[in-house]
Design a protein around this motif. Sequence first.
Motif, PDB file in Angstrom:
ATOM      1  N   LYS A 123       9.550 107.168  71.726  1.00 50.26           N
ATOM      2  CA  LYS A 123       9.207 106.295  70.596  1.00 50.26           C
ATOM      3  C   LYS A 123       7.765 105.806  70.706  1.00 50.26           C
ATOM      4  O   LYS A 123       7.023 105.786  69.715  1.00 50.26           O
ATOM      5  CB  LYS A 123      10.167 105.108  70.529  1.00 50.26           C
ATOM      6  CG  LYS A 123       9.954 104.244  69.288  1.00 50.26           C
ATOM      7  CD  LYS A 123      10.966 103.126  69.200  1.00 50.26           C
ATOM      8  CE  LYS A 123      10.776 102.285  67.961  1.00 50.26           C
ATOM      9  NZ  LYS A 123       9.409 101.813  67.727  1.00 50.26           N
ATOM     10  N   ASP A 124       7.346 105.428  71.914  1.00 51.03           N
ATOM     11  CA  ASP A 124       5.960 104.975  72.124  1.00 51.03           C
ATOM     12  C   ASP A 124       4.969 106.066  71.749  1.00 51.03           C
ATOM     13  O   ASP A 124       3.946 105.798  71.121  1.00 51.03           O
ATOM     14  CB  ASP A 124       5.734 104.544  73.576  1.00 51.03           C
ATOM     15  CG  ASP A 124       6.401 103.221  73.899  1.00 51.03           C
ATOM     16  OD1 ASP A 124       6.827 102.517  72.969  1.00 51.03           O
ATOM     17  OD2 ASP A 124       6.499 102.893  75.105  1.00 51.03           O
ATOM     18  N   HIS A 126       5.451 108.643  69.618  1.00 50.75           N
ATOM     19  CA  HIS A 126       5.462 108.847  68.170  1.00 50.75           C
ATOM     20  C   HIS A 126       4.773 107.690  67.448  1.00 50.75           C
ATOM     21  O   HIS A 126       4.011 107.913  66.508  1.00 50.75           O
ATOM     22  CB  HIS A 126       6.895 109.033  67.670  1.00 50.75           C
ATOM     23  CG  HIS A 126       7.455 110.371  68.031  1.00 50.75           C
ATOM     24  ND1 HIS A 126       7.173 111.506  67.326  1.00 50.75           N
ATOM     25  CD2 HIS A 126       8.266 110.764  69.049  1.00 50.75           C
ATOM     26  CE1 HIS A 126       7.774 112.545  67.867  1.00 50.75           C
ATOM     27  NE2 HIS A 126       8.450 112.119  68.921  1.00 50.75           N
ATOM     28  N   ASP A 127       5.010 106.465  67.908  1.00 51.47           N
ATOM     29  CA  ASP A 127       4.359 105.306  67.285  1.00 51.47           C
ATOM     30  C   ASP A 127       2.849 105.349  67.487  1.00 51.47           C
ATOM     31  O   ASP A 127       2.078 105.067  66.564  1.00 51.47           O
ATOM     32  CB  ASP A 127       4.917 103.997  67.855  1.00 51.47           C
ATOM     33  CG  ASP A 127       6.334 103.705  67.374  1.00 51.47           C
ATOM     34  OD1 ASP A 127       6.793 104.373  66.423  1.00 51.47           O
ATOM     35  OD2 ASP A 127       6.982 102.825  67.966  1.00 51.47           O
ATOM     36  N   SER A 128       2.405 105.720  68.690  1.00 52.67           N
ATOM     37  CA  SER A 128       0.962 105.737  68.956  1.00 52.67           C
ATOM     38  C   SER A 128       0.270 106.831  68.142  1.00 52.67           C
ATOM     39  O   SER A 128      -0.840 106.641  67.656  1.00 52.67           O
ATOM     40  CB  SER A 128       0.662 105.902  70.451  1.00 52.67           C
ATOM     41  OG  SER A 128       0.993 107.192  70.895  1.00 52.67           O
ATOM     42  N   ARG A 130       1.294 107.950  65.195  1.00 56.62           N
ATOM     43  CA  ARG A 130       1.279 107.455  63.805  1.00 56.62           C
ATOM     44  C   ARG A 130       0.173 106.421  63.627  1.00 56.62           C
ATOM     45  O   ARG A 130      -0.549 106.436  62.625  1.00 56.62           O
ATOM     46  CB  ARG A 130       2.634 106.835  63.446  1.00 56.62           C
ATOM     47  CG  ARG A 130       3.696 107.868  63.106  1.00 56.62           C
ATOM     48  CD  ARG A 130       5.084 107.227  63.123  1.00 56.62           C
ATOM     49  NE  ARG A 130       6.092 108.047  62.489  1.00 56.62           N
ATOM     50  CZ  ARG A 130       6.616 109.153  63.008  1.00 56.62           C
ATOM     51  NH1 ARG A 130       6.215 109.575  64.194  1.00 56.62           N
ATOM     52  NH2 ARG A 130       7.535 109.842  62.361  1.00 56.62           N
ATOM     53  N   ASP A 131       0.052 105.514  64.588  1.00 53.52           N
ATOM     54  CA  ASP A 131      -0.999 104.491  64.516  1.00 53.52           C
ATOM     55  C   ASP A 131      -2.382 105.125  64.541  1.00 53.52           C
ATOM     56  O   ASP A 131      -3.282 104.707  63.809  1.00 53.52           O
ATOM     57  CB  ASP A 131      -0.866 103.489  65.668  1.00 53.52           C
ATOM     58  CG  ASP A 131       0.353 102.587  65.521  1.00 53.52           C
ATOM     59  OD1 ASP A 131       0.914 102.504  64.403  1.00 53.52           O
ATOM     60  OD2 ASP A 131       0.749 101.971  66.533  1.00 53.52           O
ATOM     61  N   LYS A 152      -1.125 103.483  56.500  1.00 54.28           N
ATOM     62  CA  LYS A 152      -0.008 103.493  57.457  1.00 54.28           C
ATOM     63  C   LYS A 152       1.191 104.254  56.887  1.00 54.28           C
ATOM     64  O   LYS A 152       1.817 105.063  57.569  1.00 54.28           O
ATOM     65  CB  LYS A 152       0.376 102.060  57.822  1.00 54.28           C
ATOM     66  CG  LYS A 152       1.241 101.951  59.058  1.00 54.28           C
ATOM     67  CD  LYS A 152       1.317 100.501  59.521  1.00 54.28           C
ATOM     68  CE  LYS A 152       2.185 100.328  60.728  1.00 54.28           C
ATOM     69  NZ  LYS A 152       1.655 100.861  61.963  1.00 54.28           N
ATOM     70  N   GLU A 156       2.782 107.821  58.137  1.00 59.78           N
ATOM     71  CA  GLU A 156       4.229 107.937  58.392  1.00 59.78           C
ATOM     72  C   GLU A 156       4.806 109.169  57.689  1.00 59.78           C
ATOM     73  O   GLU A 156       5.526 109.969  58.302  1.00 59.78           O
ATOM     74  CB  GLU A 156       4.933 106.674  57.905  1.00 59.78           C
ATOM     75  CG  GLU A 156       6.438 106.695  58.005  1.00 59.78           C
ATOM     76  CD  GLU A 156       6.965 106.512  59.418  1.00 59.78           C
ATOM     77  OE1 GLU A 156       8.122 106.889  59.657  1.00 59.78           O
ATOM     78  OE2 GLU A 156       6.214 106.009  60.268  1.00 59.78           O
TER      79      GLU A 156
END
Length: 198
Positions: A123-124, A126-128, A130-131, A152, A156
Amino acid sequence: MGRKSLKTERQKEIIKGFYEVAKTEGLENTSVAKVAKYMGINTSLILHYFDSKDELIFGLINYILESYKSLYTTNNIENSHVKLEITMDNLFSRDWNNLIDDGVFYSCFTLIFRDKNIKEAFKDLHDSLRDYLADVIAEAKKENIVEVEDPKETAELIFVLVEGAYYYLSLFETNDPTYVDKVERYKKAAIDMLNFKV
């Protein structure tokens, strides 16, 4: 300090050996003994650096995630337009196929359903990513290069397309013309979301 560096290097070597064995044997069939045999070292040496196979798997997952992160990011490019174009190229690049074996990647991914630490690591990542893409898009928007309402949200949606595409494309051989055609169509759909002005 030198000792810590040696430990880190040794751990990387063992993780790479673990990865190579997992590519041929499958993650579930890879054992510390098989890795030791492949590397030509004693099993106890691996257990000196990793307490268990689970710890070795977690090391492998971190290795995979860091490899993906390094492929997708372009922090050293100043020009916003070029940076966004290269980022999009990287997202739909076939280099990811050569980066990590699909069988090993998806075997590791399935562990998110059994281990919350592994789930958090994925998750970290994928989130990083995306960010990172959202920041690149926002920078391009600020410079009037793209026309998007919400960087954002656009990032996504692009990643949803990328991740779905890679999952589906893993069913094709990379030299199949259908594969190449699909990658190009998916990439165009993602670029269309950005509404480049130039």
